[in-house]
Design a protein around this motif. Structure first.
Motif, mmCIF file in Angstrom:
data_model
loop_
_atom_site.group_PDB
_atom_site.id
_atom_site.type_symbol
_atom_site.label_atom_id
_atom_site.label_comp_id
_atom_site.label_asym_id
_atom_site.label_seq_id
_atom_site.Cartn_x
_atom_site.Cartn_y
_atom_site.Cartn_z
ATOM 1 N N SER A 73 -12.156 -8.404 -3.250
ATOM 2 C CA SER A 73 -10.915 -9.517 -3.095
ATOM 3 C C SER A 73 -9.832 -9.172 -2.311
ATOM 4 O O SER A 73 -9.864 -8.067 -1.694
ATOM 5 C CB SER A 73 -10.317 -9.576 -4.544
ATOM 6 O OG SER A 73 -9.460 -8.395 -4.819
ATOM 7 N N GLU A 74 -9.025 -9.989 -1.883
ATOM 8 C CA GLU A 74 -7.957 -9.888 -0.810
ATOM 9 C C GLU A 74 -7.176 -8.781 -1.635
ATOM 10 O O GLU A 74 -6.622 -8.177 -0.689
ATOM 11 C CB GLU A 74 -7.058 -11.294 -0.840
ATOM 12 C CG GLU A 74 -7.919 -12.297 0.024
ATOM 13 C CD GLU A 74 -7.023 -13.555 -0.028
ATOM 14 O OE1 GLU A 74 -6.107 -13.718 -1.010
ATOM 15 O OE2 GLU A 74 -7.076 -14.258 1.097
ATOM 16 N N LEU A 75 -6.883 -8.739 -2.667
ATOM 17 C CA LEU A 75 -5.990 -7.584 -3.417
ATOM 18 C C LEU A 75 -6.813 -6.242 -3.020
ATOM 19 O O LEU A 75 -6.146 -5.343 -2.894
ATOM 20 C CB LEU A 75 -5.900 -7.971 -5.082
ATOM 21 C CG LEU A 75 -5.281 -6.763 -5.847
ATOM 22 C CD1 LEU A 75 -3.769 -6.643 -5.360
ATOM 23 C CD2 LEU A 75 -5.143 -7.463 -7.043
ATOM 24 N N VAL A 76 -8.093 -6.142 -3.399
ATOM 25 C CA VAL A 76 -8.883 -4.939 -3.161
ATOM 26 C C VAL A 76 -8.481 -4.525 -1.482
ATOM 27 O O VAL A 76 -8.302 -3.410 -1.317
ATOM 28 C CB VAL A 76 -10.391 -5.004 -3.296
ATOM 29 C CG1 VAL A 76 -11.043 -3.871 -2.592
ATOM 30 C CG2 VAL A 76 -10.720 -5.222 -4.855
ATOM 31 N N LEU A 77 -8.591 -5.472 -0.602
ATOM 32 C CA LEU A 77 -8.479 -5.145 0.764
ATOM 33 C C LEU A 77 -7.078 -4.603 0.949
ATOM 34 O O LEU A 77 -7.067 -3.792 1.794
ATOM 35 C CB LEU A 77 -8.639 -6.425 1.790
ATOM 36 C CG LEU A 77 -10.206 -6.821 1.639
ATOM 37 C CD1 LEU A 77 -10.121 -8.017 2.654
ATOM 38 C CD2 LEU A 77 -11.121 -5.741 2.203
ATOM 39 N N GLU A 78 -5.921 -5.406 0.268
ATOM 40 C CA GLU A 78 -4.775 -4.894 0.438
ATOM 41 C C GLU A 78 -4.555 -3.411 -0.068
ATOM 42 O O GLU A 78 -4.062 -2.509 0.578
ATOM 43 C CB GLU A 78 -3.779 -5.757 -0.359
ATOM 44 C CG GLU A 78 -2.362 -5.326 -0.215
ATOM 45 C CD GLU A 78 -1.392 -6.435 -1.361
ATOM 46 O OE1 GLU A 78 -0.506 -5.986 -1.797
ATOM 47 O OE2 GLU A 78 -1.699 -7.681 -0.927
ATOM 48 N N GLU A 79 -4.986 -3.222 -1.197
ATOM 49 C CA GLU A 79 -5.098 -1.541 -1.866
ATOM 50 C C GLU A 79 -5.747 -0.758 -1.016
ATOM 51 O O GLU A 79 -5.085 0.155 -0.656
ATOM 52 C CB GLU A 79 -5.531 -1.828 -3.221
ATOM 53 C CG GLU A 79 -4.628 -2.574 -4.424
ATOM 54 C CD GLU A 79 -5.352 -2.805 -5.629
ATOM 55 O OE1 GLU A 79 -4.433 -3.184 -6.469
ATOM 56 O OE2 GLU A 79 -6.405 -2.218 -5.825
ATOM 57 N N ILE A 80 -6.809 -0.967 -0.448
ATOM 58 C CA ILE A 80 -7.698 0.083 0.130
ATOM 59 C C ILE A 80 -6.969 0.046 1.701
ATOM 60 O O ILE A 80 -7.514 1.357 2.380
ATOM 61 C CB ILE A 80 -9.160 -0.383 0.193
ATOM 62 C CG1 ILE A 80 -9.320 -1.557 0.816
ATOM 63 C CG2 ILE A 80 -9.665 -0.189 -1.326
ATOM 64 C CD1 ILE A 80 -10.927 -1.545 1.119
ATOM 65 N N VAL A 102 -10.654 -14.669 -3.194
ATOM 66 C CA VAL A 102 -9.077 -15.073 -3.342
ATOM 67 C C VAL A 102 -8.710 -15.189 -4.832
ATOM 68 O O VAL A 102 -9.434 -15.536 -5.594
ATOM 69 C CB VAL A 102 -8.911 -16.145 -2.527
ATOM 70 C CG1 VAL A 102 -9.170 -16.040 -1.035
ATOM 71 C CG2 VAL A 102 -9.489 -17.474 -3.149
ATOM 72 N N ALA A 103 -7.504 -14.811 -4.966
ATOM 73 C CA ALA A 103 -6.703 -15.077 -6.200
ATOM 74 C C ALA A 103 -6.226 -16.325 -6.382
ATOM 75 O O ALA A 103 -5.171 -16.834 -5.807
ATOM 76 C CB ALA A 103 -5.662 -14.050 -6.277
ATOM 77 N N ILE A 133 -9.430 -12.591 -11.215
ATOM 78 C CA ILE A 133 -10.322 -12.738 -9.934
ATOM 79 C C ILE A 133 -11.707 -12.770 -10.366
ATOM 80 O O ILE A 133 -12.395 -13.747 -10.317
ATOM 81 C CB ILE A 133 -9.970 -12.087 -8.844
ATOM 82 C CG1 ILE A 133 -8.342 -12.294 -8.373
ATOM 83 C CG2 ILE A 133 -10.808 -12.143 -7.646
ATOM 84 C CD1 ILE A 133 -7.935 -11.316 -7.564
ATOM 85 N N ALA A 134 -12.020 -11.650 -10.999
ATOM 86 C CA ALA A 134 -13.566 -11.466 -11.408
ATOM 87 C C ALA A 134 -14.023 -12.540 -12.362
ATOM 88 O O ALA A 134 -15.328 -13.158 -12.235
ATOM 89 C CB ALA A 134 -13.823 -10.068 -11.747
ATOM 90 N N ALA A 135 -13.120 -12.764 -13.341
ATOM 91 C CA ALA A 135 -13.360 -13.887 -14.278
ATOM 92 C C ALA A 135 -13.419 -15.089 -13.916
ATOM 93 O O ALA A 135 -14.484 -15.873 -14.256
ATOM 94 C CB ALA A 135 -12.616 -13.613 -15.617
ATOM 95 N N VAL A 136 -12.527 -15.545 -13.186
ATOM 96 C CA VAL A 136 -12.339 -16.885 -12.888
ATOM 97 C C VAL A 136 -13.521 -17.207 -11.908
ATOM 98 O O VAL A 136 -14.099 -18.285 -11.850
ATOM 99 C CB VAL A 136 -11.098 -17.146 -12.075
ATOM 100 C CG1 VAL A 136 -10.927 -18.625 -11.274
ATOM 101 C CG2 VAL A 136 -10.042 -17.278 -13.309
ATOM 102 N N GLN A 137 -14.152 -16.111 -11.105
ATOM 103 C CA GLN A 137 -15.125 -16.627 -9.922
ATOM 104 C C GLN A 137 -16.530 -16.251 -10.895
ATOM 105 O O GLN A 137 -17.481 -16.312 -10.008
ATOM 106 C CB GLN A 137 -14.911 -15.511 -8.974
ATOM 107 C CG GLN A 137 -13.909 -15.769 -8.185
ATOM 108 C CD GLN A 137 -13.845 -17.120 -7.313
ATOM 109 O OE1 GLN A 137 -14.997 -17.558 -7.145
ATOM 110 N NE2 GLN A 137 -12.697 -17.271 -6.838
ATOM 111 N N ARG A 138 -16.562 -16.056 -11.953
ATOM 112 C CA ARG A 138 -17.688 -15.805 -12.871
ATOM 113 C C ARG A 138 -18.650 -14.772 -12.383
ATOM 114 O O ARG A 138 -19.717 -14.654 -12.291
ATOM 115 C CB ARG A 138 -18.507 -17.146 -12.814
ATOM 116 C CG ARG A 138 -17.785 -18.189 -13.483
ATOM 117 C CD ARG A 138 -18.802 -19.574 -13.798
ATOM 118 N NE ARG A 138 -18.246 -20.846 -14.365
ATOM 119 C CZ ARG A 138 -17.939 -20.551 -15.919
ATOM 120 N NH1 ARG A 138 -18.407 -19.612 -16.658
ATOM 121 N NH2 ARG A 138 -17.390 -21.429 -16.436
#
Length: 157
Positions: A73-80, A102-103, A133-138
């Protein structure tokens, strides 16, 4: 080359593409959380637990990653992408080409709900967002080493 040869080559190529497409459609999806990526790219550790997590993460990446449709996710990219520049560059390099989720508004609403229901502490909005994010994107699976809030048997969601 004859027309028959060109058509045959074209059919063979498209047949392989179809096989790949069919395999892809049947794949389970995995959201890769930043802790996994960090373990894969980190310098080898002397700590037994950390070293084991590194080995398991690297093995999963090398052996099993292609068996799943993987996402970050964008969040993962931001964190890493934060921290030491060289380490961040290595982390970002291994996820290059992986689809980025995306969130969405729904994911943010769900994350806030997880916090409001005390499933995730208010101080851990990022963890709530990874789950949401994972849940909403199934997404079928969330791969993480975060035992504090995400992969915790005592957390009730």
């Amino acid at each position: 080359m004859s027309t028959v040869g060109r058509v045959s080559d074209s059919v063979t190529r498209h047949s392989r593409d179809l096989t790949i497409f069919i395999q892809h459609v049947g794949m389970k999806s995995v959201y890769i959380e930043s802790s996994v990526i960090s373990y894969i790219t980190a310098r080898p550790s002397r700590d037994v637990v950390t070293s084991a997590r590194q080995a398991i993460s690297i093995e999963w990446w090398d052996v099993y990653k292609d068996s799943f449709e993987i996402f970050v996710s964008e969040l993962v990219l931001e964190e890493i992408g934060s921290g030491d520049l060289r380490a961040a560059s290595n982390r970002l390099a291994i996820v290059e080409g992986i689809p980025v989720l995306v969130a969405t508004t729904n994911a943010v609403v769900l994350a806030k709900s997880l916090i409001a229901e005390n499933a995730i502490p208010a101080s851990s909005m990022e963890d709530a967002l990874h789950i949401s994010i994972a849940a909403v994107q199934r997404i079928d699976f969330l791969l993480t080493w975060n035992f504090k809030h995400i992969n915790n048997a005592n957390t009730r969601i």
